[in-house]
Enzyme design. Structure first.
Site, PDB file in Angstrom:
ATOM      1  CG  ASP A   1      19.542  -9.310  33.386  1.00 24.56           C
ATOM      2  OD1 ASP A   1      20.681  -8.813  33.492  1.00 24.56           O
ATOM      3  OD2 ASP A   1      18.510  -8.622  33.404  1.00 24.56           O
TER       4      ASP A   1
ATOM      5  CB  SER B   1      20.669  -7.379  37.001  1.00 25.99           C
ATOM      6  OG  SER B   1      21.371  -6.698  36.022  1.00 25.99           O
ATOM      7  CG  HIS B   2      24.706  -5.850  37.954  1.00 25.57           C
ATOM      8  ND1 HIS B   2      23.441  -5.372  37.703  1.00 25.57           N
ATOM      9  CD2 HIS B   2      25.163  -5.152  39.008  1.00 25.57           C
ATOM     10  CE1 HIS B   2      23.152  -4.418  38.563  1.00 25.57           C
ATOM     11  NE2 HIS B   2      24.179  -4.263  39.371  1.00 25.57           N
TER      12      HIS B   2
ATOM     13  NE  ARG C   1      23.668  -3.501  34.625  1.00 25.55           N
ATOM     14  CZ  ARG C   1      24.018  -2.764  35.661  1.00 25.55           C
ATOM     15  NH1 ARG C   1      25.295  -2.526  35.902  1.00 25.55           N
ATOM     16  NH2 ARG C   1      23.114  -2.258  36.467  1.00 25.55           N
TER      17      ARG C   1
HETATM   18  C1  G16 Z   1      18.969  -1.580  36.611  1.00 28.60           C
HETATM   19  C2  G16 Z   1      18.086  -0.863  35.662  1.00 28.60           C
HETATM   20  C3  G16 Z   1      18.893   0.157  34.901  1.00 28.60           C
HETATM   21  C4  G16 Z   1      19.587   1.090  35.853  1.00 28.60           C
HETATM   22  C5  G16 Z   1      20.373   0.320  36.868  1.00 28.60           C
HETATM   23  C6  G16 Z   1      20.824   1.280  37.919  1.00 28.60           C
HETATM   24  O1  G16 Z   1      19.941  -2.262  35.884  1.00 28.60           O
HETATM   25  O2  G16 Z   1      17.505  -1.768  34.750  1.00 28.60           O
HETATM   26  O3  G16 Z   1      18.046   0.837  34.044  1.00 28.60           O
HETATM   27  O4  G16 Z   1      20.465   1.944  35.193  1.00 28.60           O
HETATM   28  O5  G16 Z   1      19.560  -0.655  37.477  1.00 28.60           O
HETATM   29  O6  G16 Z   1      21.302   0.636  38.992  1.00 28.60           O
HETATM   30  P1  G16 Z   1      21.555   1.425  40.336  1.00 28.60           P
HETATM   31  O7  G16 Z   1      20.212   1.889  40.846  1.00 28.60           O
HETATM   32  O8  G16 Z   1      22.205   0.385  41.183  1.00 28.60           O
HETATM   33  O9  G16 Z   1      22.451   2.565  39.991  1.00 28.60           O
HETATM   34  P2  G16 Z   1      20.057  -3.833  35.911  1.00 28.60           P
HETATM   35  O10 G16 Z   1      21.073  -4.193  34.875  1.00 28.60           O
HETATM   36  O11 G16 Z   1      20.487  -4.105  37.318  1.00 28.60           O
HETATM   37  O12 G16 Z   1      18.679  -4.331  35.628  1.00 28.60           O
END
Ligand code: G16
Length: 546
Positions: free
Chosen positions: A282, A116-117, A285
């Site tokens: 990805d 992801s990020h 967001r």
């Molecule tokens: C993922 C999930 C999201 C969630 C985020 C929370 O995001 O897909 O639904 O809100 O994690 O992250 P944390 O647990 O770090 O607060 P992504 O964009 O990383 O896939």
């Protein structure tokens, strides 16, 4: 490639393959250990039933190790009896594009390669996430089954053969498995055309609407170029950093006010375009900043829901709205006005899946820069940007004017998230445990003039499958509607990250234009005191404020 034989390779379990909020995320060095990726992928297939001969989708965000992982997964899939695998050209598929492909092909499932990020490159992060037939992340019972399997695994199966050319669109086979390399963008682009008024957006660009979209050298570059510039006519150069790079150009592909500061500065400058936007590694967001106005993800969700019927895909209205628990209550007010239900779920997109499948909600979103709808089962960055563009084109007003009008009608939820990143894991867990124990004693007490109405450890009961998810974040709710929430991130890869979410509702239009941190100052101070953050984390201040 003719008849090829699958071979079985002996292996030993790793103890650290428990999927987090969004699949298995680890440092590249960990993924590169012999058998590490292979064990996890075999564990996925071992946990599934009835997939022999079925179709799967495979792609990732182009980060370092994406291409190698794809070759390994193809050979394991062929050895496990998969019928067909659809792979994005050069291994590129955004997370929402995987979801869209699974749905349109009625595939059995899909594998998304992304962290992801999180940063990429040889010293960055990598990740593997399994998505199910509805196009969404596997539910907890599936990820738990995969995890249990990783603890027992003794061998995996693989077809020994040459690598597939994943850069050329076309078809080949590995043993009995068909491999189709497809255009990464086309299917997703066609879906977007059904949701938004592309003619209206094209007219708006022709009449001078301006956009700056930063793909952050990550997966959305090819999608954004094709849709915004080539199809909708945004002027060339509207999309920047459009080539997906294995290390994202050395940047952190997280579209927030820290890592996309340049966009914020542009939006606040004299040269500001009408809309500045970005997406993450990805592509799920989004960041939305109008000329002179940053839109918080929580507000964006509320505003999109309130304006949904503008877009052709939502003309019939929304059945319901869902938000993750730490997301602000702005969407709740829209749901109340529309007379539709509002669902509050734990953090993690997978919790929206059942609600969307059952038709209980149409639009959902999270404070962590995610918004989406029932068109796929992932959050969708470009979808949110297109929605804003369509809204700007239809209303012929600025982002700022739209946000101000929204606050006047519904009130403003001042909102901020304070992250204490990479703190020692023991201290972070001790903080949460101690606070959880103290919560009941806070109810009814006053802190600096604020009375605690309720304090609890958020638990979710899924109304569709009846499952319960416990310990999803600690909430301190005050009598005036303000709120502080504490939880540990489920996506970090080193140490622990404590997230503190702070919110205050302001109905009075005369008080809605304070600077956010000042408007929340008392609650921010209280958030540190209530949880003794400095004592447990050795940090006097957060590392990231959004
Ligand atoms: C993922 C999930 C999201 C969630 C985020 C929370 O995001 O897909 O639904 O809100 O994690 O992250 P944390 O647990 O770090 O607060 P992504 O964009 O990383 O896939």
């Amino acid at each position: 490639m003719g008849k090829l034989r699958a071979i079985t390779i002996a292996t030993m379990p790793f103890a650290d393959q428990r999927p987090g909020t969004s699949g298995l995320r680890k440092k590249v060095e960990i993924f590169k250990q012999p058998n590490y990726l292979e064990n996890f992928v075999q564990s996925i297939f071992d946990s599934l039933e009835g997939f022999e001969g079925a179709t799967f989708v495979l792609g990732g965000d182009g980060r370092y190790y994406n291409r190698e992982a794809i070759q390994k997964i193809l050979k394991i899939a062929a050895a496990n009896g998969v019928g067909s695998i659809i792979v994005g050209q050069s291994g590129i598929l955004s997370t929402p594009a995987v979801s869209a492909l699974i749905r349109s092909l009625k595939a059995f499932g899909g594998i998304v390669l992304s962290a992801s990020h999180n940063p990429g490159g040889p010293h960055g992060d990598f990740g593997v996430k399994y998505n199910v037939a509805n196009g969404g992340p596997a539910p907890e019972k599936t990820t738990e089954a995969i995890y249990r399997r990783t603890l027992e695994i003794t061998s995996y199966r693989v077809v020994e053969t040459d690598d597939v050319d994943i850069d050329r669109i076309g078809e080949t086979t590995i043993g009995d498995m068909r491999v189709a390399i497809v255009d990464s963008v086309a299917n997703y682009q066609a879906l977007m055309q059904t949701l938004f008024d592309f003619d209206r957006i094209r007219d708006a660009f022709r009449s001078g609407l301006t956009l700056k979209f930063d793909a952050m050298s990550a997966v959305t570059g090819p999608y954004a170029r094709a849709i915004f510039e080539e199809e909708l006519g945004a002027r060339p150069g509207s999309v920047i950093n459009a080539t997906p790079l294995p290390d994202f150009g050395g940047h952190h592909p997280d579209p927030n006010l820290v890592y996309a500061r340049h966009l914020y500065d542009l939006a606040m400058s004299d040269a500001a375009p009408d809309l500045c936007a970005a997406s993450d590694g990805d592509g799920d967001r989004n960041l939305i900043i109008g000329r002179g106005r940053f839109v918080t993800p929580s507000d964006s969700l509320a505003i999109l829901a309130a304006n949904a019927t503008i877009a052709p895909g939502y003309r019939k209205g929304v059945a319901g709205i869902a938000r993750s628990m730490p997301t602000s209550g702005a969407a709740d007010r829209v749901a109340a006005k529309l007379g539709v239900p509002l669902y509050e779920t734990p953090t993690g997109w997978k919790y929206f899946g059942n609600l969307l499948d059952a038709g209980l909600v149409t639009i959902c979103g999270e404070e962590s820069a995610g918004a989406g709808s029932d068109h796929v089962r992932e959050k969708d960055g470009l979808w949110a940007v297109l929605f804003w563009l369509d809204m700007l084109a239809a209303r012929k007003e600025s982002v700022d004017a739209i946000v101000r009008q929204h606050w006047t009608s519904y009130g403003r939820n001042y909102y901020s998230r304070h992250d204490y990143e990479e703190v020692a894991s023991d201290g972070a867990h001790a903080l949460i445990d101690a606070l959880r124990d103290r919560l009941p004693t806070h109810e009814g007490k006053c802190f600096g003039g604020l009375e605690v109405a309720k304090a609890d450890d958020f638990a979710y009961h899924d109304p569709v499958d009846g499952s319960d998810s416990l310990h999803q974040g600690l909430r301190v709710m005050f009598a005036d509607g303000s709120r502080i929430v504490y939880r540990l991130s489920g996506t970090g890869t080193s140490g622990a990250t404590l997230r503190v979410y702070i919110e205050r509702y302001e109905p009075d239009p005369a008080q809605q234009y304070l600077e956010t941190q000042s408007a929340l100052a008392d609650l921010i101070a209280l958030s540190r005191e209530l949880a003794a953050i400095e004592r447990y984390t050795q940090r006097a201040a957060p590392s990231v404020i959004t």
